[in-house]
Design a protein around this motif. Sequence first.
Motif, short mmCIF file in Angstrom:
data_model
loop_
_atom_site.label_atom_id
_atom_site.label_comp_id
_atom_site.label_asym_id
_atom_site.label_seq_id
_atom_site.Cartn_x
_atom_site.Cartn_y
_atom_site.Cartn_z
N UNK A 11 0.74 -1.19 0.14
CA UNK A 11 -0.12 -0.19 0.06
C UNK A 11 0.83 1.14 -0.04
N UNK A 12 2.12 1.04 0.81
CA UNK A 12 2.81 2.35 0.88
C UNK A 12 3.37 2.65 -0.37
N UNK A 13 3.88 1.82 -1.62
CA UNK A 13 4.21 2.05 -2.69
C UNK A 13 3.19 2.70 -3.54
N UNK A 14 1.90 2.23 -3.58
CA UNK A 14 0.91 2.68 -4.29
C UNK A 14 0.73 4.41 -3.75
N UNK A 15 0.54 4.42 -2.53
CA UNK A 15 0.47 5.82 -2.11
C UNK A 15 1.58 6.90 -2.27
N UNK A 16 2.93 6.47 -2.20
CA UNK A 16 4.07 7.24 -2.76
C UNK A 16 3.90 7.67 -4.07
N UNK A 17 3.56 6.74 -4.99
CA UNK A 17 3.44 7.09 -6.42
C UNK A 17 2.45 8.03 -6.63
N UNK A 18 0.96 8.00 -5.92
CA UNK A 18 0.44 9.01 -6.30
C UNK A 18 0.65 10.40 -5.56
#
Length: 194
Positions: free
Chosen positions: A129-136
């Motif tokens: 989840x952190x990876x997705x949030x960071x990309x956004x």
Amino acid sequence: MKKAERTKQFIIEKSAPIFNTKGIAGTSMNDIMEATQLAKGGVYRHFASKEALSLEVFNYLSNLMHDGVTAVVREIPTAKGKLYGLLDFYDNRILSKWGGCAILNFGAEADDTNPVMKEKVRAAIHRFKSRISKIIIDGQESGEFSKDFDAGNYAIKVFTMYEGAVLISKIENNPEYLHNIIAMLKKEIDLYIL
């Protein structure tokens, strides 16, 4: 890498698809011995128990997925492209290469019975989840995404919809469930492009 380390890694790699398809309870030491062509003592020399081996197998599978996504995302310059690449990675590889998602497979078995494995799975979920949030968030900061794009909620949505689609695709023996969910998640990304 020393011989003992190579043997330990060999056992992990050969055991990974077995644990990921049969589960911890369903995997026997005989399965591991057959896959590795090692005697029981040869396996126990490197792992104190089947449970200890299963923890290392989960780490291995989790890192394979993480490293695979990292390699894909690293090569893509835009935030939208990174999200699409991440979703395509999961769509194209997870069912065929690893026998499903290790987070789902190990997590379902460990949630009430194995607190150590549960913690490892929880950490992998957080990393996902952190990876997705960071990309956004990076995309918002670069002016690619609208500030209305809720990074945390979208990351939760991707994770839960993806895991559900993997489960249904495997049960139905039909990858279209996963393909359709990935397509829906991509359409949502497009709503927030500036």
